[in-house]
Each structure stands twice: as C-alpha cells, then as structure tokens.
Design an enzyme around this catalytic site. Structure first.
Site, PDB file in Angstrom:
ATOM      1  N   ARG A  31      37.133  46.213  43.554  1.00 27.65           N
ATOM      2  CA  ARG A  31      37.232  47.375  42.653  1.00 27.65           C
ATOM      3  C   ARG A  31      38.134  48.515  43.172  1.00 27.65           C
ATOM      4  NH1 ARG A  31      33.492  50.298  41.067  1.00 27.65           N
ATOM      5  NH2 ARG A  31      33.956  50.215  38.854  1.00 27.65           N
ATOM      6  N   CYS A  33      46.392  40.669  54.657  1.00 22.48           N
ATOM      7  CA  CYS A  33      47.787  41.015  54.922  1.00 22.48           C
ATOM      8  C   CYS A  33      48.422  41.578  53.659  1.00 22.48           C
ATOM      9  CB  CYS A  33      48.538  39.780  55.402  1.00 22.48           C
ATOM     10  SG  CYS A  33      47.756  39.066  56.838  1.00 22.48           S
ATOM     11  N   GLU A  34      47.907  42.674  53.201  1.00 15.80           N
ATOM     12  CA  GLU A  34      48.378  43.363  51.988  1.00 15.80           C
ATOM     13  C   GLU A  34      48.041  44.821  52.183  1.00 15.80           C
ATOM     14  OE1 GLU A  34      49.382  42.184  48.824  1.00 15.80           O
ATOM     15  OE2 GLU A  34      49.116  40.037  49.169  1.00 15.80           O
ATOM     16  N   TYR A  40      29.927  43.884  39.679  1.00 20.16           N
ATOM     17  CA  TYR A  40      31.329  43.490  39.791  1.00 20.16           C
ATOM     18  C   TYR A  40      31.786  43.514  41.257  1.00 20.16           C
ATOM     19  CZ  TYR A  40      30.621  44.494  34.897  1.00 20.16           C
ATOM     20  OH  TYR A  40      30.098  44.515  33.632  1.00 20.16           O
TER      21      TYR A  40
HETATM   22  N1  LLP Z   1      29.196  42.655  27.282  1.00 21.56           N
HETATM   23  C1  LLP Z   1      30.453  42.222  27.362  1.00 21.56           C
HETATM   24  C2  LLP Z   1      30.994  41.387  26.291  1.00 21.56           C
HETATM   25  C3  LLP Z   1      31.237  42.561  28.478  1.00 21.56           C
HETATM   26  O1  LLP Z   1      32.495  42.119  28.547  1.00 21.56           O
HETATM   27  C4  LLP Z   1      30.687  43.362  29.512  1.00 21.56           C
HETATM   28  C5  LLP Z   1      31.499  43.749  30.664  1.00 21.56           C
HETATM   29  C6  LLP Z   1      29.352  43.784  29.387  1.00 21.56           C
HETATM   30  C7  LLP Z   1      28.638  43.417  28.254  1.00 21.56           C
HETATM   31  C8  LLP Z   1      28.643  44.600  30.448  1.00 21.56           C
HETATM   32  O2  LLP Z   1      29.211  45.834  30.597  1.00 21.56           O
HETATM   33  P1  LLP Z   1      28.548  46.946  31.539  1.00 21.56           P
HETATM   34  O3  LLP Z   1      27.200  47.300  30.989  1.00 21.56           O
HETATM   35  O4  LLP Z   1      28.464  46.404  32.893  1.00 21.56           O
HETATM   36  O5  LLP Z   1      29.491  48.093  31.427  1.00 21.56           O
HETATM   37  N2  LLP Z   1      35.134  44.819  36.446  1.00 21.56           N
HETATM   38  C9  LLP Z   1      34.948  46.153  35.867  1.00 21.56           C
HETATM   39  C10 LLP Z   1      34.032  46.123  34.671  1.00 21.56           C
HETATM   40  C11 LLP Z   1      34.481  45.173  33.588  1.00 21.56           C
HETATM   41  C12 LLP Z   1      33.516  45.073  32.453  1.00 21.56           C
HETATM   42  C13 LLP Z   1      33.694  43.783  31.752  1.00 21.56           C
HETATM   43  N3  LLP Z   1      32.768  43.581  30.661  1.00 21.56           N
HETATM   44  C14 LLP Z   1      34.433  47.084  36.963  1.00 21.56           C
HETATM   45  O6  LLP Z   1      34.312  46.642  38.107  1.00 21.56           O
HETATM   46  O7  LLP Z   1      34.202  48.275  36.717  1.00 21.56           O
END
Ligand code: LLP
Length: 422
Positions: A314, A344-345, A374
């Site tokens: 992240r 190495c980045e 995540y």
């Molecule tokens: N439903 C769907 C269809 C989703 O694509 C996601 C997350 C969620 C629910 C859950 O969302 P949340 O409640 O966690 O906000 N990698 C990024 C976050 C990407 C979110 C992807 N979708 C990060 O590390 O902040």
C-alpha cells in the site's frame, strides 16, 4: 495493541514472543477485534434498517481462518473471482450467502459462477447475453456506476464516477434490467461499490440517494421489485494518529433514512439492505511485525527492515500512511529517519521521512499498524523475498494460520524444458 514496560503486545501476546516463535515478517490478526468490528457495524446498521445483511469482501484478507471468523459472525462473502467463490465454499458459504462481483468476466468465470449458484452482480450489460448462453440465474443484480465515488486512499480506489472501470453507466441501467426481465429472470437486486476507505459519514447517504434514484426509476418503469440493494463496502478507518474515525452511527442512520425515503418515493417494496465492507472488519485488527536488519548512514540515515513493498504494497502503491512502532523504544527521543525494505527498487523506500526513535538499532522489532486490510492479500514474491507468515491471536494464544513461504513455493508450478537443462 498495548505497550507494557516498553514491550508491544498484540491481542495480549508480546511481539518478541511472536517474532521468536514465527519469525519476521509476520502478519498478526486479533480475532476478538475482528468480531467486535463486525458486531459494531452489524448492530448499528440493523438498528436503523432491520432487514439488513452483510457480506465480507474476501479480497481484503483471504485467509480461510479470517473468512471463517466472519462467517461465524453471520457474514456472507463478496467474491471477485471464481477462486474466491471456491474459498467461500471451502469455509461453508454458498448460494445466496455469496455475491460474485467480478468485472470483465471470462466465459469460464461466467459458467463456473452460474454452476456455483451464487448471486451475480453483473458489471456490464454486455455480459448478460454471454451469461444467458450458459444458463439463466434465478436472481440477478447489476453493478451500477452512480456517477460519483471517492476514497481516502486517493483516486486509486475511487471505484465509481466517470474515471472508474466499474459498473454500468446510469443511462444504460434500465436497458440492462429490461433485457434481463425479457430473458425471463424474475428476481432482482442492485449493487454499487463506489469507493474504499471513506470516513465521511455523509458520503454514504449521498451515494445511496444517487443509486436509489437510478433504480427507483427502473422499478417504476419496468415494474421490478428489487429484493435487495447492496451498497458495497467503503466503511473507512483512520490510518494516521488523531485522524477522525468514521461516525458509524451517523452513516447508518442517514443511509437508512435515505434508503427508506427513496424506496417510498418510487413506490418500491422495501428492499433488503446489504453492505459488503471489508477494511472496517479487519483493517485495524491486523499488524505486520518486522525486524530491523541493517542501518545505513548515507545522504541520510536509512533503516532497513524485512518489511517492504513486497510484504505491504500500500505505501509504495498508493502513498498510503501506516503508523510504525518500534518495540521497547517508543519513549526514546526521536529523529527524522527513512525506512525501507529489502527489494532492489527505490519505491521500496516506503517511508522517506518519519520521526522514529533516534536509537533504533539492528535487531529491533517494528510493528506496522492497520495492516489487516489489503496487506497479505497484495503481497508478492519479487526478488525472491517470499510471502510472510500469518498468525491469529485468540484469548492470549497465537496460532499459525499460514506458513511462511519457502524456496519450493518460489519455483512451484515452473517447468524447465529438458533442452535447457543441458
Ligand atoms: N465490494 C467490492 C465489490 C469491492 O471491490 C471491495 C473492495 C469491497 C466490497 C470492500 O471494500 P472496503 O469495505 O474494504 O472498502 N487495495 C486498496 C483497496 C481496494 C478496494 C477494492 N475493493 C487499499 O489497499 O486501500
């Protein structure tokens, strides 16, 4: 997390204990905290809208032990792929307890999704004729792009609005449901997922209003009763110390009010309300424990640890902030330091400037906060730095829930043609 005589404890277990038993880097999750987060979200929304159900978006942290905790609490699973559907099935979730919200699906995805009997949140009208080639689901939902989205993580995870790849344009939503109705599908839901990590409570009723205006018209014009409306995830958590938390009660109350008011305005039979949060359940219930291996005096002092963009993507990927604690040094005088991983980045130099204990030394343990969401799920093996272990803490006991990867995992599934061995 608490600090006792300088030592950091996670769910009642000291990080020294964790590091000596499981090594570093290791993801650590607190079961009681995950359960408490789920219950707080569930009871708050249920209070304002009793016909309410939650799904856990598995992508956030897909360890089966974690998914099982949420299943025991009553959550269904929101899945992005067939493999996530299989994982949900492995922990005992199937049929209407599983949502399939994948996008740009292949024929194989569609076929296997249909065979598994889960609820599709179809991301586009163009997928419907392809789906109908394989069969007709009893119930169908479309993912609507209501034209607006936002995120505390920045544009990277703004999942709706003109710049997003997700969902159906508001003008095409009616055609999608008409096509489905004409194909003989009888039961309908609607879905959106507009952004992740939102701590502004008023955002949720606002986007709910946008969605309800779109599907309210669909309901009126096509005579469709929506059995459920799924507002997606997005419940945010604070990452920085002193950052205000989401006012969950306000978000739930205003969302439920907007939902009911709009349903009544369009003469809809009150649909079930669904949410599919993930970060809110596991984000602050997970930490990443790592160790300082080497400290360099260069243009400035740089602290090298075994936590890098391969273990926690992240910060390098989105510029996200994660708070860092240094075991036994939290009360020591601080200086501005840089902190990096072992890749190495230079993007692995994931903390350029941070006030950290000036006496930080080789061998010290560091704890990265809010790493449950995540974190492991986005880790990878670059540079032969393999994925960390995962540990679950319950009642003061730490149990291994995923082995640390070893060399065999790095070469597994590779094939060297015989001629190249000569
Ligand atoms: N439903 C769907 C269809 C989703 O694509 C996601 C997350 C969620 C629910 C859950 O969302 P949340 O409640 O966690 O906000 N990698 C990024 C976050 C990407 C979110 C992807 N979708 C990060 O590390 O902040």
């Amino acid at each position: 997390m608490e600090i006792r005589n300088g030592e950091i404890y996670l769910g009642g277990v000291s990080v020294e204990d964790i590091a000596s038993r499981f090594g570093t880097p290791t993801y650590v999750y607190d079961e009681a905290k995950i359960r408490a987060n789920y219950r707080r979200a569930y009871t708050t929304f249920k209070k304002y809208y009793p016909d309410f159900e939650m799904f856990y978006a598995v992508k956030c942290c897909n360890n089966p032990a974690i998914v099982n905790i949420l299943r025991q609490e009553g959550a269904g699973a929101d899945c992005a792929s067939v493999n996530e559907i299989l994982l949900a099935k492995k922990v005992g979730l199937s049929g209407t307890k599983v949502m399939f919200s994948g996008n740009f699906l292949s024929d194989d995805d569609i076929r296997q999704g249909l065979e598994s009997g889960v609820i599709f949140n179809l991301d586009d009208i163009s997928i419907l004729p392809r789906l109908l080639k394989f069969g007709r689901p009893e119930m169908l939902s479309f993912r609507v792009n209501p034209g607006y989205g936002k995120s505390n993580v920045g544009d990277f995870v703004t999942n709706a609005g003109p710049g997003a790849k997700f969902g159906i344009h508001p003008d095409k939503v009616i055609d999608a449901y008409r096509m489905a109705k004409e194909a003989g599908i009888k039961r309908f839901g609607a879905h959106m997922m507009t952004g992740s990590c939102i701590t502004d409570a008023d955002y949720f009723p606002f986007v709910t209003g946008l969605l309800m205006d779109i599907i309210g018209r669909v309901s009126k014009e096509l005579g469709i009763d929506f059995e459920f409306v799924d507002l997606g995830g997005g419940l945010g958590i604070p990452y920085k110390p002193n950052e205000p938390a989401l006012d969950l009660d306000r978000a739930a109350r205003l969302t439920a009010e907007m939902f009911s008011r709009k349903a009544a305005e369009y003469g809809m039979k009150a649909p079930q309300l669904k949410l599919e949060p993930a970060r809110y359940f596991v984000g602050n219930a997970g930490w990443l424990v790592g160790r300082v291996h080497s400290i360099k005096e260069s243009y400035k002092k740089i602290v090298g640890t075994d936590i890098g963009m391969n273990t926690l993507a992240r910060p390098a990927m989105y510029g996200s902030y994660h708070h860092i604690y240094v075991n036994r040094k939290e009360n020591c005088p601080r200086e501005t330091l840089g902190l990096c991983g072992q890749l190495c980045e230079n993007t692995d130099f994931w903390v350029k400037e941070r006030e950290l204990p000036a006496n930080i030394a080789e061998g010290d343990l560091i704890v990265v906060e809010n790493a449950g969401a995540y974190g492991f799920g986005m880790s990878y093996q670059y540079n032969g730095r393999l994925r960390p272990a995962e540990v679950l803490i319950n009642d003061g006991d730490a149990e291994l829930i995923r082995d640390r990867e070893v060399f065999e995992d790095m070469v597994r599934h590779t094939h060297v043609p015989e001629r190249l061995n000569q």
